[in-house]
Design a protein around this motif. Sequence first.
Motif, PDB file in Angstrom:
ATOM      1  N   ALA A  47       0.855  -1.193   0.000  1.00 47.17           N
ATOM      2  CA  ALA A  47       0.000   0.000   0.000  1.00 47.17           C
ATOM      3  C   ALA A  47       0.887   1.238   0.000  1.00 47.17           C
ATOM      4  N   PRO A  48       0.289   2.423  -0.146  1.00 49.84           N
ATOM      5  CA  PRO A  48       1.087   3.649  -0.097  1.00 49.84           C
ATOM      6  C   PRO A  48       1.778   3.809   1.250  1.00 49.84           C
ATOM      7  N   ASN A  49       2.933   4.483   1.227  1.00 47.03           N
ATOM      8  CA  ASN A  49       3.602   4.788   2.487  1.00 47.03           C
ATOM      9  C   ASN A  49       3.029   6.095   3.048  1.00 47.03           C
ATOM     10  N   PRO A  50       3.346   6.438   4.292  1.00 45.46           N
ATOM     11  CA  PRO A  50       2.763   7.646   4.895  1.00 45.46           C
ATOM     12  C   PRO A  50       3.006   8.926   4.092  1.00 45.46           C
ATOM     13  N   PHE A  51       4.212   9.094   3.537  1.00 45.96           N
ATOM     14  CA  PHE A  51       4.466  10.297   2.746  1.00 45.96           C
ATOM     15  C   PHE A  51       3.578  10.334   1.507  1.00 45.96           C
ATOM     16  N   GLY A  52       3.347   9.177   0.885  1.00 42.38           N
ATOM     17  CA  GLY A  52       2.459   9.120  -0.275  1.00 42.38           C
ATOM     18  C   GLY A  52       1.047   9.540   0.078  1.00 42.38           C
ATOM     19  N   LEU A  53       0.617   9.207   1.290  1.00 41.13           N
ATOM     20  CA  LEU A  53      -0.717   9.618   1.719  1.00 41.13           C
ATOM     21  C   LEU A  53      -0.787  11.114   2.005  1.00 41.13           C
ATOM     22  N   VAL A  54       0.310  11.694   2.494  1.00 41.77           N
ATOM     23  CA  VAL A  54       0.341  13.151   2.680  1.00 41.77           C
ATOM     24  C   VAL A  54       0.168  13.835   1.323  1.00 41.77           C
ATOM     25  N   LEU A  55       0.914  13.365   0.322  1.00 43.57           N
ATOM     26  CA  LEU A  55       0.783  13.946  -1.017  1.00 43.57           C
ATOM     27  C   LEU A  55      -0.615  13.722  -1.578  1.00 43.57           C
ATOM     28  N   SER A  56      -1.176  12.535  -1.346  1.00 41.35           N
ATOM     29  CA  SER A  56      -2.534  12.250  -1.823  1.00 41.35           C
ATOM     30  C   SER A  56      -3.556  13.172  -1.180  1.00 41.35           C
ATOM     31  N   SER A  85       5.255  15.706  -5.996  1.00 41.61           N
ATOM     32  CA  SER A  85       6.468  14.991  -5.607  1.00 41.61           C
ATOM     33  C   SER A  85       7.017  15.674  -4.371  1.00 41.61           C
ATOM     34  N   LEU A  86       7.933  14.990  -3.707  1.00 42.54           N
ATOM     35  CA  LEU A  86       8.476  15.578  -2.488  1.00 42.54           C
ATOM     36  C   LEU A  86       9.977  15.439  -2.452  1.00 42.54           C
ATOM     37  N   ARG A  87      10.564  16.257  -1.647  1.00 42.74           N
ATOM     38  CA  ARG A  87      11.982  16.178  -1.331  1.00 42.74           C
ATOM     39  C   ARG A  87      12.063  15.985   0.175  1.00 42.74           C
ATOM     40  N   ILE A  88      13.029  15.193   0.593  1.00 41.57           N
ATOM     41  CA  ILE A  88      13.214  14.966   2.023  1.00 41.57           C
ATOM     42  C   ILE A  88      14.511  15.611   2.470  1.00 41.57           C
ATOM     43  N   ASN A  89      14.638  15.813   3.772  1.00 43.03           N
ATOM     44  CA  ASN A  89      15.778  16.540   4.312  1.00 43.03           C
ATOM     45  C   ASN A  89      17.046  15.706   4.390  1.00 43.03           C
ATOM     46  N   ARG A  90      16.948  14.375   4.254  1.00 37.83           N
ATOM     47  CA  ARG A  90      18.136  13.534   4.379  1.00 37.83           C
ATOM     48  C   ARG A  90      17.864  12.191   3.731  1.00 37.83           C
ATOM     49  N   LEU A 103      13.924  12.284   9.844  1.00 42.23           N
ATOM     50  CA  LEU A 103      13.456  12.441   8.473  1.00 42.23           C
ATOM     51  C   LEU A 103      12.188  13.284   8.436  1.00 42.23           C
ATOM     52  N   ARG A 104      12.095  14.166   7.466  1.00 42.51           N
ATOM     53  CA  ARG A 104      10.891  14.968   7.277  1.00 42.51           C
ATOM     54  C   ARG A 104      10.818  15.399   5.819  1.00 42.51           C
ATOM     55  N   ILE A 105       9.631  15.755   5.406  1.00 44.20           N
ATOM     56  CA  ILE A 105       9.467  16.342   4.078  1.00 44.20           C
ATOM     57  C   ILE A 105      10.009  17.766   4.154  1.00 44.20           C
ATOM     58  N   SER A 106      10.920  18.106   3.274  1.00 44.77           N
ATOM     59  CA  SER A 106      11.460  19.467   3.275  1.00 44.77           C
ATOM     60  C   SER A 106      10.846  20.332   2.178  1.00 44.77           C
ATOM     61  N   ARG A 107      10.271  19.691   1.151  1.00 38.85           N
ATOM     62  CA  ARG A 107       9.646  20.453   0.067  1.00 38.85           C
ATOM     63  C   ARG A 107       8.640  19.557  -0.644  1.00 38.85           C
ATOM     64  N   ILE A 108       7.518  20.135  -1.003  1.00 38.34           N
ATOM     65  CA  ILE A 108       6.538  19.458  -1.849  1.00 38.34           C
ATOM     66  C   ILE A 108       6.403  20.287  -3.116  1.00 38.34           C
TER      67      ILE A 108
END
Length: 155
Positions: A47-56, A85-90, A103-108
Amino acid sequence: MSATTHASANRDVVVHSLTDYASLAVVGGEHSVVIDEPREFEGGGTAPNPFGLVLSALGGCMAGTLRGVARQQGFDYDRAVIRLSLRINRPTSGPLDPGERELRISRIIAEVTVHGDLTPEQQEALRHGVETCPVGNTLRRALTLQESIVFEAAA
């Protein structure tokens, strides 16, 4: 509840852990969403991962806001496509990586394409709608995450 805080009906989510890194989110008591990590991060990839659900969630909010703005102002368009799409901080190697906890989303990045014959005024109204959708507003501004944890002994 303060004057500036409002509860929303049917939006509470209860998440139940499943096996490995998978979980089941029950949204509003009536909709279910499975969440998992990809295989390369030791998940099942089911299934989608948590970041994918944030984008959704953001894309769904933008799509709904676009349709709402058009209906409010009495016009329509053919369709909208929202590519996120997203960019992560590390970099991370998955849930067992100690750096994962930072880990966090740094840019969408959201690319919105609206198909239809629209006047410049209608285009501007839709642009403003995308820029002010509620999930986008939430992500653009600081919010308070209030957490509590309870431990219960096995029965």
